[in-house]
Each structure stands twice: as C-alpha cells, then as structure tokens.
Design an enzyme around this catalytic site. Structure first.
Site, short mmCIF file in Angstrom:
data_model
loop_
_atom_site.label_atom_id
_atom_site.label_comp_id
_atom_site.label_asym_id
_atom_site.label_seq_id
_atom_site.Cartn_x
_atom_site.Cartn_y
_atom_site.Cartn_z
N GLU A 124 5.53 -4.37 -24.21
CA GLU A 124 5.65 -4.30 -25.68
C GLU A 124 7.06 -4.72 -26.07
OE1 GLU A 124 5.34 -0.11 -25.05
OE2 GLU A 124 6.98 0.28 -26.42
N LYS A 126 10.86 -4.86 -27.36
CA LYS A 126 11.98 -3.93 -27.43
C LYS A 126 12.61 -4.10 -28.80
CE LYS A 126 16.07 -2.46 -24.92
NZ LYS A 126 17.04 -2.51 -26.01
N ASP A 128 15.19 -3.76 -31.78
CA ASP A 128 16.64 -3.68 -31.80
C ASP A 128 17.09 -2.81 -32.97
OD1 ASP A 128 19.21 -4.07 -31.10
OD2 ASP A 128 19.32 -6.16 -31.73
N TYR A 234 7.30 4.82 -29.78
CA TYR A 234 6.96 4.23 -28.48
C TYR A 234 7.08 5.22 -27.32
CZ TYR A 234 12.02 3.54 -28.70
OH TYR A 234 13.37 3.73 -28.85
N LYS A 322 15.11 -8.55 -20.93
CA LYS A 322 15.83 -9.02 -22.11
C LYS A 322 15.60 -10.52 -22.34
CE LYS A 322 18.47 -6.48 -23.97
NZ LYS A 322 19.67 -5.71 -23.67
N CYS A 427 53.20 -7.48 -16.00
CA CYS A 427 52.44 -6.82 -17.06
C CYS A 427 53.04 -7.20 -18.42
CB CYS A 427 52.50 -5.31 -16.87
SG CYS A 427 51.81 -4.40 -18.26
N CYS A 430 54.61 -3.67 -19.92
CA CYS A 430 55.76 -2.92 -19.40
C CYS A 430 56.62 -3.76 -18.48
CB CYS A 430 55.30 -1.64 -18.68
SG CYS A 430 54.47 -1.96 -17.12
N CYS A 445 48.53 -4.14 -13.27
CA CYS A 445 49.90 -3.73 -13.51
C CYS A 445 50.21 -2.57 -12.56
CB CYS A 445 50.03 -3.29 -14.96
SG CYS A 445 51.42 -2.21 -15.27
N CYS A 451 53.49 2.76 -17.62
CA CYS A 451 53.10 1.62 -18.45
C CYS A 451 52.50 2.14 -19.76
CB CYS A 451 52.10 0.74 -17.72
SG CYS A 451 51.44 -0.58 -18.76
S1 IVH Z 1 11.04 3.27 -24.09
C1 IVH Z 1 12.83 6.83 -21.43
N1 IVH Z 1 10.28 1.31 -25.63
O1 IVH Z 1 15.91 0.61 -26.16
C2 IVH Z 1 13.18 5.65 -22.25
N2 IVH Z 1 12.56 1.97 -25.72
O2 IVH Z 1 18.01 -0.07 -24.32
C3 IVH Z 1 12.21 5.44 -23.33
N3 IVH Z 1 13.88 0.72 -27.36
O3 IVH Z 1 17.07 3.87 -25.74
C4 IVH Z 1 12.49 4.20 -24.05
N4 IVH Z 1 12.24 -0.55 -28.10
O4 IVH Z 1 16.16 3.18 -28.05
C5 IVH Z 1 11.31 2.07 -25.24
N5 IVH Z 1 9.45 -0.37 -26.98
C6 IVH Z 1 10.45 0.38 -26.58
C7 IVH Z 1 11.74 0.24 -27.13
C8 IVH Z 1 12.78 1.05 -26.67
C9 IVH Z 1 13.53 -0.26 -28.22
C10 IVH Z 1 15.24 1.24 -27.23
C11 IVH Z 1 15.39 2.71 -26.99
C12 IVH Z 1 16.18 2.81 -25.71
C13 IVH Z 1 16.87 1.51 -25.69
C14 IVH Z 1 17.33 1.13 -24.30
#
Ligand code: IVH
Length: 704
Positions: A124, A126, A128, A234, A322, A427, A430, A445, A451
């Site tokens: 699914e 991710k 942002d 999620y 990612k 450095c 310092c 350094c 320092c």
């Molecule tokens: S599952 C136990 N699913 O990404 C962890 N996280 O970079 C459960 N996030 O802290 C997370 N979309 O805030 C999950 N489809 C998704 C997500 C997701 C965004 C975020 C979440 C997590 C962060 C990690």
C-alpha cells in the site's frame, strides 16, 4: 478582576462557572502569546489567573476540568501539549531502496521464522504526513496522540476531533481500540492554505507535510479546525480483542468502522507481485492529489507479525520501499566546513537555491573529503572519479526525509580556472590539528573539549529531542547561553537555576527572553533532573552510540549505577565486562571501544560525574510482561531448533524477561536442546541443569 470573590466563599456552582471562565481566559492568553506571538495581558495578570484557577481547584478538586489549565503550568509542558505515554510503542519503518533490499528483507523474515512455505504480503502507499494514534474506549474517541519519540507523544485530542474524516464514535468496535494512521493535507488544500497565509501576512508552509504537522500541533484547536486535514488508517496499537487474523482483513475492518484506509491496497505473494504493485502505485502517484513517498509492504498473517516482533525501533514484519530520489541541477557556490560534536569535519555544499521535488534546497551534504575528491571509503572511484569544485554545476537529490545530497557533477560546465578543493587540515573553529585515523573516512578535530564547536554541538545534542529534550532550550538558546559563558558542559544547565538565583531577571533581560520564558525554562530544567537511563546514555554523545544502541545498553544494564560501574571496570579487548558488553546483540567491537574509551578519559569522566550528581536516573523499564515462567532465568539454546530460528527464540525469551546466554555454567537455569546438541547438553546434564526440547520450550512459553 477587582470584583473577584474570595475562593473560600464560592458556592460549588459559582466555582464551576469560575473555572470555566478561567480556562477560557487562560486559553485565550496562551493563544495570543504562543500562537500569535502577541500577548494581550501582562505576565502578572496571567499569573494571577493561573493562581486563582489553582486555588479553586484545590478547594473543589472534584470540579477540576479535563482541560484544566493547570495541566499546562510551568514545567516542560507549559509551552506545548500534555505528554501521552503510548501503551504500545509507535514505531517507524525500515527502508528499502531497490529490489535487492526487498528480497533481502523477505529472506531475513524466512530465516527468522525458519519458514519455507508461502508468505503473503500487503502492499500500500506510504503516505507522507505525520502519524497519529487515536484511542477509542467503548467506541468513543477519548484521546489522540502524535508519535513523539515513539514512547511518548503529545496529546492533541481536541485538535484531532476537528479532522473531518475521523469518526468520533465507532459502532461495533472492541472496547479498547487504538487506531493508527497518517494525518496529511491534499495538494489542493495545501495550495489554498498558503494563499490564505500569504494574504494574512503569515508564514508560508514549505510542503503539505509541514502544513499538516503545523496545523495539527496548534495550541488552539480552532486554528486546527480551520485547516483541511485528512486521515488514513493503516495500523493499530493497544486493543482489547483482535481485529482479524490478517493485515488485510484488519484494515477492511477499520474501513467498515468508518475510517478512510490507504488506497491501492493489494495482497502479494512475493517480490514479483510486490514490485508490480510498487510500479502501479508509482504510476498513480501524480494523480493521487497528495504526497506519498513509497510503498509499504507488510506480512499479512498477524500471527506471523506477532512472532516476528520488533527491533529497537522498527518492526521486522514491515518495510517501506521508497521511491527514487528527486533530482535537480544547480551551481555550487561554496563549501563550508562544519565541526560536529565528535569533532568530525563535515563539508557542506552552499548551492544556488534550486527546487527539488517541491522544496527549495540551498545546502547539501558532501559527506567527507574523499567524496569531494571522487573516491569512496575504500579508495574506489565514484562518479567516474570526477571531483567536485567550487563553481561546478552539480546534481542535487533528496530521498525522503534525508538531507539533500550531491550526486553528480557536469564537467562540461566547469568554469575555467576552477581549482580542486583543498580540505582543511586544521579545525576551522579552534585551529587544532584535524587528523584522519587509519580506516576512517572522516577527518576530526583533535581539540576535544577545548574546541568550542565540539562543546556547543555536544550541548545541542544533549538537549535534543531524543536526549534531555528540555523545552525552551533549543539549539539557538544553547548557542546564546554558550556564547555568554553560562553553560559550557551539560552539568552547567542544571546549575543555571541555582547559579543565577537572580537569574530570572538576568535571563529576562536578554533579548528574546521574557520572565515567563525564563521561568518556564527553569521549570523545564527541573523536570529533567529525573531522566530515563536510555536518554542519559544517548545524551552523553559518545561516538557510535545512537538512540537504538543507548536503548540496548539501558535495557542490558538496567541502572545507571550498573552501567557506570561496568564501563569503569571494562578494559578494551578483554575481561568479563568487555565480553558482557559484546554479548549485547547490536554492540560490536568498534562501538564497545568507543564507549569504554570515553569512560576512561579523564575530562570526559569528570564531566559525566558532575552531570550525574544533578540527576535521578530512572532504571530501564522492562516493558515485556515480567510475569512469565522464564522471567529472570538464564536460558541457553543449543542444537537445531526446527520451529523457529535461534534469533527468534532468543528474542522471545528476552521479551519474556529471560537472559539468554551462549554458554552453560553453574548459573544457567534452563537449557533448550534441539537435535544435534552436543557438549552444552552434556555439560548441563553434568551440572544437573534442567534440559528440555523445543516442544517443551514452546509449551513453557505458552506457544505450543
Ligand atoms: S505502517 C509499526 N503504513 O511512515 C509501524 N506506516 O517512515 C506501522 N506511514 O511511522 C507503520 N504510510 O507514520 C505504515 N501505509 C503506511 C504508512 C505508514 C505512512 C508512516 C508512519 C511511519 C512512517 C515510517
């Protein structure tokens, strides 16, 4: 305020009305002061409101409001939100950047589980944004908390209630259910918000995620309500009964309860299908209307998720794949050298500002001198051996959250006369010699505590969020207080309130400090005299000791006294303390050397001791249920385990409070012997130690 009745003459009804009035007045004053930076009443009047509120609460404790302004008084919470300890930690995700890393993740899962059969995964997007945990009791939303450091977040309940697509009441939910997901803002709403901000002469947000975070973390829920936030569910935290047996069914259940759930979900059997879904989601990315930065894969079977469990801060059963970084070309205007807390000289590219993936970038890291010269840490060519010179056109990229980096250089556009960059050998701060140790790609350094840059950076690290997290004492304030000679080492922070008994006035006279902020700062400092062991260990700023390691060390040693004693007695390379240190999963020789060395350096040692004298260090908490048949016992695994890997067995045993050892001795309480167990089983028999097989073990821990 002149006609106020004395508190002891108030009737109950009058008191309740008065508390309501005070809550409102104090809230309005807070908003004016903190949110709009425009105080509307004097500090004295503000204090009078608070005092009266407290006096009434004392007289009528049962009338204390759930939103009592007293909960925000003084101390670290004065300027922000109340803290909420998460019953189940909120974790982050491990990242993968290519197919090989995804395959490696699956392989690790198989190995950990000792699993050869089919595995199902969900995929699914991710999102942002920022994560939020919503606690429902008997179907009612009772609390909303941000992630914070994963253990403790901020109570943003009132603000969360204003998010339109969040159900306030759930029908048919377990008695207790924490729903977790992401708060985000759509592109359209983000653009419109910035137009409104600009029209109102307010600051613009850099991107939708910042806008969402800034909007949720408003002290005035009214402001949050005016911001178009959204939410996707999620995941879940604490719950009184399971939602389902699989991830995808659990999410469907959340959907049925009224939550918006992440779009484009798919059940996949392995890397090929995961990659296909990754491509599908990436293809839809531009049309979604909100930011996503990758695809999250999760093991579908919740029983397997439970077995896989967690590392220090990420689950083993999920990974974020990612999207590739976003790129842009721009000109390198200069190279600055920053000195870090461990003395590392880090080159920073000063760039002609350029937009990369929607964010203006003016600085980027250049890593170290080899990187600038076109070599990696092993002396191999990178970028085809092209070096980077001031004046060059360079390609800049951002991947997720990380600091922008310089990927490439265009030799065709190199200005005439551009000189190879000469990395400083002293450095810049310092003047001490800066040297590279064999095998280290970083020049450092040698000034140590003399320092100034190292001193300041250490202090900044010390007060940072995962360390002492002193509210009101950020990087800027540390720099200012350092410049004035008020704090030179961490212990000085705790001397501040004492040493400057008239300090409130003196601090107050400084630019940017009012009486209230000075008082708040002192209260925040007081609050931190009690500190969790892992925070203290992390705060010391010892090289290689990050947050994760600090937590490992804290759980291993349990108390500051035990940790300090062990570090004092330990010798690099030999002896029982050294062995014990290395026995910690995740601690290697490099880290151990750094740690032990730090504790044997006189100046460092003195600084640590002066600091510790100011503190009450809380013992490390064992979160796992300690009531288990193996809690506190020393267990040895030997031979082949058939139903799980050694790593899983060890992790489970430790989670149940046992200590796992590699060798049998008179101290051993229990030996779990699989087929092929050799000398250890014999030794156990000779010593009369209880020995069981894998099935016996599973029964013992209640898993068979
Ligand atoms: S599952 C136990 N699913 O990404 C962890 N996280 O970079 C459960 N996030 O802290 C997370 N979309 O805030 C999950 N489809 C998704 C997500 C997701 C965004 C975020 C979440 C997590 C962060 C990690």
């Amino acid at each position: 305020m002149q006609d106020e009745r004395p508190v002891d003459q108030l009737t109950e009804a009058e008191a309740a009305a008065e508390l309501a009035r005070l809550a409102e007045a104090i809230e309005a004053a807070n908003t004016a002061y903190h949110t709009h930076d425009a105080p509307q009443i004097s500090d004295a009047d503000y204090d009078a409101l608070k005092l009266r509120n407290r006096a009434i609460e004392k007289q009528f404790p049962e009338l204390r409001r759930t939103d009592s302004p007293s909960d925000r008084v003084g101390g670290a919470l004065a300027e922000g939100f109340a803290k909420v300890r998460h019953e189940v930690r909120m974790l982050s995700l491990e990242n993968a950047f290519d197919l090989a890393e995804v395959e490696d993740w699956i392989e690790r899962i198989r190995r950990y589980l000792g699993h050869v059969g089919d595995l199902l995964f969900t995929a699914e997007p991710k999102i942002d944004g920022l994560s939020l945990s919503l606690r429902y009791e008997k179907g009612r939303l009772v609390q909303a908390a941000t992630r914070g450091d994963g253990e403790t977040g901020e109570n943003v309940t009132e603000n969360a209630r204003t998010i339109a697509d969040l159900p306030i009441d759930l029908d048919g939910a377990p008695d207790l259910l924490e729903v977790r997901g992401e708060v985000y803002m759509s592109h359209e709403d983000f653009a419109a918000l910035n137009v409104r901000q600009e029209a109102a002469g307010q600051r613009l947000f850099a991107n939708p995620r910042n806008a969402a975070a800034g909007s949720l973390r408003q002290l005035d829920p009214g402001v949050t309500a005016s911001r178009p936030l959204r939410f996707f569910a999620y995941a879940w935290g604490a719950h009184s009964e399971p939602l389902a047996a699989t991830q995808h069914e659990a999410i469907a259940r959340l959907g049925a309860l009224g939550f918006a759930t992440t779009p484009l979900p798919r059940l996949c059997t392995g890397p090929d299908e995961l990659l296909a879904q990754y491509a599908e989601i990436e293809g839809q990315r531009a049309a979604l209307g909100y930011d996503i930065d990758g695809v999250v894969y999760k093991v579908d079977d919740l029983a397997l998720q439970r077995r896989l469990g967690f590392r220090a801060s990420t689950p083993r059963w999920a990974i974020a794949h990612k999207f590739a970084a976003q790129l842009a070309w721009t000109q390198l205007e200069g190279i600055d050298i920053q000195v870090g807390r461990t003395g590392a000289l880090s080159p920073v590219a000063r760039l002609k500002p350029v937009t990369v993936g929607g964010v203006v970038v003016a600085n980027a890291t250049l890593h170290n001198e080899d990187y600038i010269a076109g070599r990696d840490s092993k002396g191999q060519e990178i970028r085809g051996g092209k070096d980077i010179r001031v004046g060059d056109w360079v390609q800049v990229y951002r991947a997720g959250d990380v600091i922008p980096k310089v990927a490439d250089v265009d030799l065709d556009r190199r200005p005439e006369g551009a000189e190879p960059y000469r990395f400083p050998e002293t450095c810049p701060d310092c003047g001490s010699e800066a040297i590279r140790e064999p095998g280290d790609s970083v020049r450092r350094c040698t000034g140590g505590l003399i320092c100034p840059a190292q001193q300041v950076e250490r202090l900044k690290h010390f007060v940072s969020r995962a360390a002492f997290d002193i509210e009101g004492l950020g990087a800027k304030q540390v720099e200012a207080l350092w410049r004035d000679g008020w704090i030179r080492q961490p212990a000085d922070i705790f001397e501040l309130p004492n040493r400057y008994r008239e300090g409130i006035q003196r601090l107050e006279n400084r630019e940017g400090w009012g009486r209230k902020s000075a008082e708040n700062l002192f209260a925040a400092i007081e609050a931190r005299r009690r500190i969790a062991l892992h925070r203290l260990i992390f705060a010391l700023g010892i090289r290689h000791v990050g947050e994760t390691t600090a937590t490992l060390l804290a759980t291993h040693y349990g108390s500051w006294a035990a940790f300090e004693a062990a570090m004092t007695r330990a010798e690099v390379g030999a002896g029982p303390e050294w062995q014990d240190l290395l026995s910690i999963d995740g601690v290697g020789a490099v880290l151990a050397t750094s740690l032990v060395t730090a504790f044997h350096q006189e100046a460092e040692r003195a600084a640590v001791e002066t600091l510790a004298a100011h503190l009450t260090v809380e013992d490390a908490e064992v979160r796992a249920p300690v009531e288990s048949p193996i809690a506190g016992r020393i267990v040895v695994f030997t031979g082949t385990l058939e139903k799980m890997s050694r790593a899983e067995a060890k992790a489970r045993a430790e989670a149940l409070g046992a200590k796992v050892s590699g060798s049998v001795s008179a101290k051993t309480d229990l030996v779990v012997a699989g087929p092929g167990a050799g000398s250890k089983a014999k030794q156990a028999a000779a010593l009369g130690i209880e020995t069981i097989d894998e099935d016996g073990w599973l029964r013992l821990i209640g898993d068979a």
